[in-house]
Enzyme design. Structure first.
Site, mmCIF file in Angstrom:
data_model
loop_
_atom_site.group_PDB
_atom_site.id
_atom_site.type_symbol
_atom_site.label_atom_id
_atom_site.label_comp_id
_atom_site.label_asym_id
_atom_site.label_seq_id
_atom_site.Cartn_x
_atom_site.Cartn_y
_atom_site.Cartn_z
ATOM 1 N N LEU A 1 0.905 -1.152 0.000
ATOM 2 C CA LEU A 1 0.000 0.000 0.000
ATOM 3 C C LEU A 1 0.937 1.191 0.000
ATOM 4 C CD1 LEU A 1 -3.016 0.771 0.128
ATOM 5 C CD2 LEU A 1 -2.790 0.863 2.620
ATOM 6 N N ASP A 2 0.934 1.974 -1.070
ATOM 7 C CA ASP A 2 2.003 2.955 -1.239
ATOM 8 C C ASP A 2 2.054 3.976 -0.094
ATOM 9 O OD1 ASP A 2 0.664 5.567 -2.079
ATOM 10 O OD2 ASP A 2 -0.154 4.238 -3.605
ATOM 11 N N LYS A 3 3.190 4.617 0.020
ATOM 12 C CA LYS A 3 3.483 5.514 1.140
ATOM 13 C C LYS A 3 2.449 6.624 1.276
ATOM 14 C CE LYS A 3 7.318 8.275 3.014
ATOM 15 N NZ LYS A 3 8.717 8.712 2.798
ATOM 16 N N ASP A 4 1.898 7.085 0.165
ATOM 17 C CA ASP A 4 0.952 8.200 0.185
ATOM 18 C C ASP A 4 -0.486 7.752 0.462
ATOM 19 O OD1 ASP A 4 3.014 9.959 -0.461
ATOM 20 O OD2 ASP A 4 2.763 9.599 -2.605
ATOM 21 N N SER A 5 -0.700 6.443 0.614
ATOM 22 C CA SER A 5 -2.042 5.910 0.830
ATOM 23 C C SER A 5 -2.186 5.400 2.260
ATOM 24 C CB SER A 5 -2.332 4.781 -0.159
ATOM 25 O OG SER A 5 -2.227 5.240 -1.493
#
Length: 238
Positions: free
Chosen positions: A98-102
């Site tokens: 789950l990407d860093k910005d999510s």
């Protein structure tokens, strides 16, 4: 067994991550750098960056409501890594990414075989997200996102998309390309402002607060394992 299978079964990381560790020369067998198809024998000493890897004796399964800014990696050298963030007493690794910005739901476990089954894309496991974008949504956007979007050389699989309000929509995917939703939205001229995953398969965030984690209940664990075993049995029959 093969070295990547051993590392995964020991609960150090997923099989895919183990393959990357081996390829980058970070794994040794009895002091010798392992190769892609190296076989682990009984009594061999396996190390990853000098850390001895031993098989897990008990399986652990948790879900975290990941906040923005935390990176889904087992590498402790990465600032803001998910392992240091949860500070769990047993070494776990994230299942997928789950990407860093999510933000939102991420599963962590030390059960390598189960993690690999969850990640097996052929089973079409559903992942549900709530997404907010930077400008009003229209019907063309919903229809276009639902029918598949060209990202580079890949057309995404058809998916379920429904509008929640003027700027927010719900999307259910059965694949996990890198930053897929953000790239899909961008192709229609939209920028994702907030992305939150609320469900993986039958596991839901429910009222779990951002930044908090909890262990799966016995019922949730059994349901998850039963579903994965049924899928595996079906696949073997076909």
């Amino acid at each position: 067994m093969r070295i990547n299978v051993f590392i995964s079964s020991a609960g150090f990381c997923s099989r895919r991550a183990a393959e990357r560790l081996v390829a980058s020369g970070q794994v040794t067998i009895n002091g010798v750098i392992a190769e892609k198809n190296s076989i682990v024998e009984e009594n061999d000493v396996i190390e990853v960056n000098g850390e001895v890897i031993s098989p897990s004796t008990e399986n652990h399964y948790i879900i975290l409501n990941k906040p923005v800014g935390i990176t889904c990696t087992g590498l402790r050298t990465v600032q803001g890594n998910i392992i240091d963030f949860i500070n769990y007493p047993v070494r776990l690794f994230p299942v997928g990414r789950l990407d860093k910005d999510s933000e939102g739901l991420i599963i962590l476990t030390n059960d390598g075989p189960i993690a690999n089954k969850i990640l097996h894309s052929e089973h079409g496991h559903e992942k549900e997200y709530i997404v907010t974008v930077d400008k009003p949504i229209d019907n063309d956007f919903i229809k276009g996102m639902s029918n598949g979007v060209l990202i580079g050389d890949i057309v995404t699989k058809k998916c379920k998309v429904s509008q929640i309000n003027e700027f927010t929509f719900r999307i259910i995917l059965t694949q996990g390309l890198n930053r897929q939703i953000r790239k899909m939205a961008k192709s229609f001229g939209y920028k994702v402002i907030n992305l939150r995953r609320i469900r993986i398969m039958k596991l839901n965030l429910a009222d779990l607060e951002i930044g908090k984690w909890r262990s799966l209940s016995a019922e949730e664990t059994k349901s998850l394992i039963d579903q994965l075993e049924k899928e595996e049995n079906y696949e073997n029959l076909n």
